[in-house]
Design a protein around this motif. Structure first.
Motif, PDB file in Angstrom:
ATOM      1  N   HIS A 226       0.805  10.927   0.754  1.00 33.05           N
ATOM      2  CA  HIS A 226      -0.049  10.399  -0.308  1.00 33.05           C
ATOM      3  C   HIS A 226      -0.952  11.440  -0.958  1.00 33.05           C
ATOM      4  O   HIS A 226      -1.329  11.299  -2.112  1.00 33.05           O
ATOM      5  CB  HIS A 226      -0.929   9.261   0.242  1.00 33.05           C
ATOM      6  CG  HIS A 226      -0.214   8.355   1.174  1.00 33.05           C
ATOM      7  ND1 HIS A 226      -0.625   8.130   2.474  1.00 33.05           N
ATOM      8  CD2 HIS A 226       0.918   7.636   1.003  1.00 33.05           C
ATOM      9  CE1 HIS A 226       0.215   7.291   3.067  1.00 33.05           C
ATOM     10  NE2 HIS A 226       1.168   6.985   2.211  1.00 33.05           N
ATOM     11  N   ILE A 515       1.729   8.117  -7.623  1.00 37.23           N
ATOM     12  CA  ILE A 515       0.962   6.871  -7.585  1.00 37.23           C
ATOM     13  C   ILE A 515       1.125   6.119  -8.901  1.00 37.23           C
ATOM     14  O   ILE A 515       1.102   6.705  -9.986  1.00 37.23           O
ATOM     15  CB  ILE A 515      -0.522   7.139  -7.275  1.00 37.23           C
ATOM     16  CG1 ILE A 515      -1.248   5.814  -7.019  1.00 37.23           C
ATOM     17  CG2 ILE A 515      -1.212   7.967  -8.359  1.00 37.23           C
ATOM     18  CD1 ILE A 515      -2.600   5.973  -6.344  1.00 37.23           C
ATOM     19  N   PHE A 533       0.876   3.226   0.829  1.00 39.57           N
ATOM     20  CA  PHE A 533      -0.478   3.525   0.349  1.00 39.57           C
ATOM     21  C   PHE A 533      -0.780   2.626  -0.850  1.00 39.57           C
ATOM     22  O   PHE A 533      -0.150   2.758  -1.898  1.00 39.57           O
ATOM     23  CB  PHE A 533      -0.588   4.992  -0.071  1.00 39.57           C
ATOM     24  CG  PHE A 533      -1.961   5.393  -0.580  1.00 39.57           C
ATOM     25  CD1 PHE A 533      -2.930   5.844   0.302  1.00 39.57           C
ATOM     26  CD2 PHE A 533      -2.277   5.311  -1.923  1.00 39.57           C
ATOM     27  CE1 PHE A 533      -4.186   6.211  -0.153  1.00 39.57           C
ATOM     28  CE2 PHE A 533      -3.532   5.670  -2.391  1.00 39.57           C
ATOM     29  CZ  PHE A 533      -4.493   6.123  -1.498  1.00 39.57           C
ATOM     30  N   SER A 546      -3.446   2.257   4.123  1.00 35.20           N
ATOM     31  CA  SER A 546      -2.441   3.312   4.217  1.00 35.20           C
ATOM     32  C   SER A 546      -1.839   3.337   5.608  1.00 35.20           C
ATOM     33  O   SER A 546      -2.412   2.804   6.567  1.00 35.20           O
ATOM     34  CB  SER A 546      -3.060   4.679   3.883  1.00 35.20           C
ATOM     35  OG  SER A 546      -4.040   5.035   4.834  1.00 35.20           O
TER      36      SER A 546
END
Length: 567
Positions: A226, A515, A533, A546
């Motif tokens: 992430h 994202i 996430f 997460s």
């Protein structure tokens, strides 16, 4: 023995010219300026030799438990090396029966001016043997021995640390933390061990030591899925830091996750505590729509394999910089990754790769945005950007002035985010990239708080639920559900605009460009990276869930529903 030393003080309201700075162990445990012997806390002093005046006032408290007065002289022999205070002789005094007196002595600070201690970061154990001698007697009688921990700093700490003279307050968390100084001193010890006993003596050498310590301590690894912040809190033109969480997580033997903002902010925070000027350089793609930049293979902190980050690029990257500037020739210190110092940084590894931790490497070869290092063409110059960023990509520092380290806690960072005078433009520009053009939150919002999630934590069948961090409006949990581990963070903002700024701050700390916006029931809006996430907003609650690989969808939906139906 009828004579006792009951207290020692070498702190004059934290005045750096007259003694120790105010300090504390960490965010939870204060260190009083006057040390009551026998109270379980050994004396501690934080001194800046370059700021000391000619004398250091030392104050001691003396008890007489005898039923008669005693006319005496108190002396102390310094038994540790190097000598800092020298041997002490206090003025003669009559101590009343079963009474106490306070004695003061101005001790020359000359030992602190020794060239061997100049510009040093050191932790020394200083010791005294204490004696008293009655008037008319030639016999010295030993009272006790004391040990004091003395920290030496190369210069006065910079903000957010406090080094001004003021009355001590137990609630002030911006006094220098000795838990941070312990890390810094160990880093300088390691530097000396690697440099034939020569300790860091310049600001740049201190940054080298701190950068290498974080990268090699074995307590952290990059969040390769992430790229999310776990310690830094982006807030306008500064990064706050969850410093207590950082100190806490260093105790784990299993490495904790972090990202580039965390590394840059941690090193800068430690440096500023030593009086070493440092800032945070924000690296991004300056060409709209600012979609990040592709990278050459790197070795991320905690790893050992050569690979580009994520799907090949960073959304952004942050580094520690020497001082307040972030321009072409600014030296870069990056604890987050190692670059290839070989002749072909753009080629895949590991053959021909030479790993190098960036320790003061100039940022860029040119002031242009575009990187020009063709793959396969030998490249011998040592510039950070040209070795990190792929050929043909656009990449530069965000601004001339580096970001500063802000508050030392989540609550302090949130106050900066909420500040009505803070420029909210950058938050809005970030949100607009995800299609948020205007505030989608309801005008009449419920005011959820930490109790709003209590039903979820009580009724969701969690086999483990450990609170990692808690403050007035913020909590972080490690939970285990159905055999899988998750981390859940909740932030409860005070209003509609503040909630939007918090989600923008969270998005600003995600280095993975993958994202995206999500459709998630019960939420006002949501964002995520695959199934591991998710960031989402319900009323004034900002939630981050997460995992290391487990599917977070079921537990996230249950938490979202629990918050949505809470009245």
């Amino acid at each position: 023995m009828s004579i006792k030393i009951n207290s020692i003080c070498f702190n004059q309201d934290g005045d750096p010219a007259a003694g120790s700075l105010h300090c504390r162990v960490d965010g939870n445990k204060p260190i009083p300026p006057r040390f009551e012997l026998g109270a379980g806390l050994s004396p501690v002093g934080v001194f800046v030799p370059s700021a000391l005046g000619p004398n250091i006032p030392i104050e001691i408290g003396v008890d007489n438990t005898a039923p008669t007065p005693i006319n005496l002289i108190i002396t102390a022999k310094e038994t540790s090396h190097p000598s800092l205070f020298g041997n002490l002789t206090f003025p003669g005094v009559m101590v009343p029966p079963r009474g106490s007196v306070v004695l003061n002595l101005n001790v020359p600070s000359a030992h602190f001016a020794s060239p061997a201690l100049a510009n040093q970061t050191m932790r020394l154990l200083q010791s005294f043997d204490w004696y008293y001698q009655e008037a008319g007697s030639a016999i010295k009688q030993k009272i006790t021995s004391t040990d004091q921990t003395v920290y030496l700093l190369p210069d006065l700490p910079f903000e957010p640390w406090l080094s001004d003279s003021e009355t001590y307050s137990e609630s002030e968390i911006n006094y220098v933390w000795t838990s941070v100084l312990d890390i810094c001193c160990s880093a300088c010890d390691d530097y000396a061990a690697a440099h034939a006993g020569v300790r860091p003596n310049t600001f740049a050498q201190h940054l080298e030591a701190l950068t290498e310590e974080l990268n090699t301590c074995g307590r952290f690894r990059y969040d390769t899925r992430h790229g999310a912040c776990f310690y830094a809190v982006p807030a306008d033109d500064e990064n706050g830091i969850k410093l207590q969480k950082y100190i806490h997580d260093r105790k784990f033997t299993t490495p904790s996750r972090l990202n580039c903002s965390d590394c840059a902010t941690i090193v800068a925070t430690e440096a500023l505590a030593l009086g070493v000027p440092a800032g945070i350089g924000h690296i991004y793609n300056p060409v709209p729509p600012h979609n990040g930049f592709a990278c050459n293979p790197i070795i991320s902190i905690g790893g050992n394999a050569w690979a580009p980050p994520f799907a090949g690029s960073f959304h952004y990257h942050e580094v520690t910089v020497d001082g307040a500037a972030s321009v072409q020739n600014t030296p870069v210190f990056d604890a987050c990754l190692k670059i290839d110092a070989g002749t072909n940084p753009g080629l895949p590894g590991p053959a021909g790769k030479a790993a190098q931790l960036p320790l003061g490497i100039p940022f860029a070869e040119t002031a242009l945005n575009n990187v020009n290092v063709p793959v396969g063409v030998p490249y011998v110059n040592m510039f950070y950007r040209e070795r990190l960023v792929a050929d043909g990509e656009d990449c530069n520092f965000f601004a001339v002035n580096a970001k500063e380290v802000g508050g030392l806690s989540m609550e302090n960072a949130l106050r900066v985010i909420y500040d009505s005078e803070t420029d909210k433009g950058q938050y809005w520009r970030l949100l607009q990239r995800f299609g948020v053009i205007e505030n989608p939150l309801p005008l009449a919002m419920r005011n959820l708080n930490k109790e709003a999630a209590s039903d979820f934590f009580e009724e969701s069948g969690l086999t483990t639920c450990i609170m990692l961090e808690e403050s007035e409006s913020h909590t972080v949990y490690d939970v285990v559900h159905a055999g899988e581990q998750y981390q859940i963070e909740l932030i409860f903002a005070p209003g509609r605009e503040e909630t939007l700024m918090v989600i923008a701050s969270k998005l600003a700390g995600v280095a993975n460009p993958e994202i995206k916006s999500l459709a998630l029931d019960f939420t006002n809006f949501a964002f995520g990276i695959d199934h591991t996430f998710w960031l989402f907003v319900i009323e004034n609650a900002v939630v981050q869930v997460s995992s290391e690989g487990a599917d977070i969808a079921p537990i996230s939906r249950r938490l979202a529903e629990a918050l949505a139906v809470r009245q």
